[in-house]
Design a protein around this motif. Sequence first.
Motif, PDB file in Angstrom:
ATOM      1  N   VAL A  30      51.202  59.790  30.562  1.00 29.12           N
ATOM      2  CA  VAL A  30      50.745  60.959  31.144  1.00 29.12           C
ATOM      3  C   VAL A  30      52.047  62.114  30.909  1.00 29.12           C
ATOM      4  N   LEU A  69      53.116  54.369  36.616  1.00 31.67           N
ATOM      5  CA  LEU A  69      52.751  55.083  37.675  1.00 31.67           C
ATOM      6  C   LEU A  69      51.649  54.480  38.514  1.00 31.67           C
ATOM      7  N   GLN A 112      55.357  62.557  32.677  1.00 29.96           N
ATOM      8  CA  GLN A 112      55.350  61.546  33.701  1.00 29.96           C
ATOM      9  C   GLN A 112      55.713  59.856  33.289  1.00 29.96           C
ATOM     10  N   HIS A 159      49.111  61.808  38.257  1.00 32.74           N
ATOM     11  CA  HIS A 159      50.060  60.924  38.323  1.00 32.74           C
ATOM     12  C   HIS A 159      50.314  60.343  39.668  1.00 32.74           C
TER      13      HIS A 159
END
Length: 204
Positions: A174, A183, A177, A156
């Motif tokens: 992710v 990201l 995340q 990430h």
Amino acid sequence: MTVFSTNGPQSDPTVQPVPASVVAQVDAADSTLSNPKQAVVSLGSNLGNRLETLQGAIDALEDTPGLRVKAVSPVYETEPWGVEPGTQPSYLNAVVLIRTTLPPSSLLERGQAIEEAFERVRDERWGSRTIDVDILTYADVVSDDPLLTLPHPRAHQRAFVLAPWHDVDPQAQVPGQGPVAELLTDVGRGGVRPRADLELRLPE
């Protein structure tokens, strides 16, 4: 939740792709991939014929019993991570989407076997390498096993992972995340550039 533990060949990088016991388990599912899982694999190379090596790694993945390469990202050229600028050649990076009946531990073994076949050297942590094969995610598995942490603990944070990943799967997430698109916006695209003149082939 189940917690799971994840080297351009000298001759044929597909020789002994996984342990015999695993091959026996997946051979029957090879043609249909019954109940496969999706995994995302990152490839990088900054030594030798980088594009040829990346393609060789993709072909070796496809030749693995119980695994099919479903999509290959565009190629990116990136500055080496974690070293002084100008001390290493630049990388070519790509991300591959796969479907597989292999468990994460066997997928890790296969990635390491591809690295070894392409003579990957591990003398230093951020050293140059002929090929780097990293499992980014495996289905929705989350694991803190030091042998294979899932999702990849630094994916990430890395534009050279996120940019090709977003290209090949714009809706990717992710686990833990968030969306790859968000990201990538947070990290930015510094140090990475698309190489439209270079192309990797999806195995037939």
